[in-house]
Design a protein around this motif. Structure first.
Motif, PDB file in Angstrom:
ATOM      1  N   ALA A 148       1.317  -1.535  -0.241  1.00  0.00           N
ATOM      2  CA  ALA A 148      -0.218  -0.164  -0.440  1.00  0.00           C
ATOM      3  C   ALA A 148       1.171   1.351  -0.113  1.00  0.00           C
ATOM      4  N   SER A 149       2.191   1.040   0.594  1.00  0.00           N
ATOM      5  CA  SER A 149       2.965   2.554   0.703  1.00  0.00           C
ATOM      6  C   SER A 149       4.729   1.657  -0.330  1.00  0.00           C
ATOM      7  N   PRO A 150       4.782   1.737  -1.190  1.00  0.00           N
ATOM      8  CA  PRO A 150       5.606   1.107  -1.856  1.00  0.00           C
ATOM      9  C   PRO A 150       6.900   1.730  -1.500  1.00  0.00           C
ATOM     10  N   GLN A 151       6.799   3.562  -1.698  1.00  0.00           N
ATOM     11  CA  GLN A 151       8.293   4.327  -1.434  1.00  0.00           C
ATOM     12  C   GLN A 151       8.078   4.321   0.118  1.00  0.00           C
ATOM     13  N   TRP A 152       7.431   4.020   0.814  1.00  0.00           N
ATOM     14  CA  TRP A 152       7.269   3.873   2.839  1.00  0.00           C
ATOM     15  C   TRP A 152       8.558   2.610   3.075  1.00  0.00           C
ATOM     16  N   HIS A 153       9.655   3.823   3.132  1.00  0.00           N
ATOM     17  CA  HIS A 153      10.563   2.672   3.449  1.00  0.00           C
ATOM     18  C   HIS A 153      10.688   2.952   5.575  1.00  0.00           C
ATOM     19  N   PHE A 154       9.717   1.781   5.770  1.00  0.00           N
ATOM     20  CA  PHE A 154       9.957   1.793   7.865  1.00  0.00           C
ATOM     21  C   PHE A 154      10.353   0.365   7.582  1.00  0.00           C
ATOM     22  N   ASP A 155      11.179   1.312   9.303  1.00  0.00           N
ATOM     23  CA  ASP A 155      12.054   0.023   9.800  1.00  0.00           C
ATOM     24  C   ASP A 155      11.121  -0.468  10.991  1.00  0.00           C
TER      25      ASP A 155
END
Length: 351
Positions: free
Chosen positions: A232-239
């Motif tokens: 759903a958030s392919p460019q969100w690089h959450f840790d």
């Protein structure tokens, strides 16, 4: 998204200067008459992920639930209720809430039924996930908190909940921020088949329709939820720490039952409760929303969502749409907290 899918989507969806210390959460339980004016015209910019915790959660009996919620800001400030979706939780607003608190708002961030520390008061209550039931939970919470009217803001299930309250109880909704726009639907709409490319994005609904899907989600709920975050958030690089904070909310004993029922109900594969029938009949008519509204969309939302042009006509009050650029996905409040907080401040200030 192709024109074909856009058309299918249209059919399917119905026809955060102050210091951090100044933004710490208030623990007072005083009444919340809307007496104070915001002390800032815009949200203070912070880097997403700056805040990693809330103050201690509060609990309150409201309707069918004992609701867990975070609270921020002055007790007498204009109330704002922030509503999360699936598979997310109140940490979607961990940066937004202190921004709004610093601007003078009283901010309430509840766990929805089936999430975090929210619990059903009775073992006999149906673990119902239908949209109108979730909306009545928030109205009951407002009643118990003595909030007559609030600005509602959310995404995913939370946006849908805000939409429903604005449509059915507009006297309780001062203004609204809705990510992905107008999300009121019905079982009848959910039964309508879409072309394969459109259906592909709803794969998890079909998985949840089976007992294998229920068991799989129960067994692998954290892995499943992380996959949804990534898609759903392919460019969100959450840790991992960011995800793990939210994933704890899915350990709620009613989480699986509520989630499965929600998606099965949408497809007409599970019954709702008769006490919500009148609400659902009204919602099935796709009621136009008259409260002041700002809709929002991330430019990299990988989740199924309608195009803004498909729902603009569903808002008859003061209305505007904002597309947030920079690779922002489905969890817009957590990925772009200042943009979300600014929208809340702007829509509330216009009333």
């Amino acid at each position: 998204m192709s024109d074909e899918i856009n058309r299918d989507r249209r059919r399917f969806f119905g026809s955060a200067a102050m210091t951090l210390a100044a933004a710490q959460f208030s623990l007072t339980t005083a009444a919340t008459a809307e007496t104070a004016k915001p002390i800032k015209a815009g949200a203070t910019a912070v880097k997403p992920g700056t805040n990693t915790s809330f103050a201690s959660l509060k609990q309150i009996d409201a309707g069918l639930l004992n609701v867990g919620y975070a609270e921020a800001g002055p007790a007498g400030g204009p109330p704002v209720i922030l509503l999360h979706g699936w598979p997310y939780d109140i940490y979607a607003f961990v940066d937004v809430a202190p921004m709004l608190a610093a601007a003078g708002y009283r901010v309430i961030v509840p766990y929805l039924r089936g999430y975090g520390t929210t619990r059903f008061l009775s073992d006999a209550t149906v673990r119902n996930g239908q949209p109108s039931a979730i909306a009545t939970d928030i109205v009951a919470l407002m009643d118990e908190l003595k909030i007559e009217k609030a600005t509602l803001a959310g995404f995913d299930w939370g946006a849908r909940t805000a939409n429903i309250i604005a449509a059915l109880w507009p006297e309780r909704c001062k203004a609204m921020v809705s990510v992905s726009g107008y999300l009121i639907g019905s079982q009848q709409a959910g039964k309508m088949p879409l072309p394969p490319k459109a259906e592909l994005q709803w794969w998890y609904q079909f998985y949840f329709a089976t007992e294998r899907g229920r068991e799989g989600y129960d067994k692998y709920r954290k892995e499943f939820s992380k996959l949804i975050w990534q898609l759903a958030s392919p460019q969100w690089h959450f840790d991992d720490a960011t995800f793990d904070r939210s994933a704890k909310a899915f350990d709620n004993p009613d989480h699986v039952a509520v989630v499965i029922h929600n998606y099965r109900w949408r497809l007409g594969l599970a019954e709702g409760e008769a006490k919500y029938d009148d609400y659902e009949k009204r919602l099935a008519q796709a009621p136009v929303i008259g409260v002041p509204t700002i809709t929002m969309e991330g430019d990299a939302n990988g989740a199924p969502h309608p195009e803004p042009s498909a729902y603009a006509k569903m808002f008859s009050g003061k209305y505007s749409h904002r597309t947030v650029k920079g690779g922002i996905g489905h969890n817009l409040p957590q990925e772009a907290p200042k943009a979300f907080a600014d929208a809340v401040i702007d829509v509330a200030a216009d009333v």
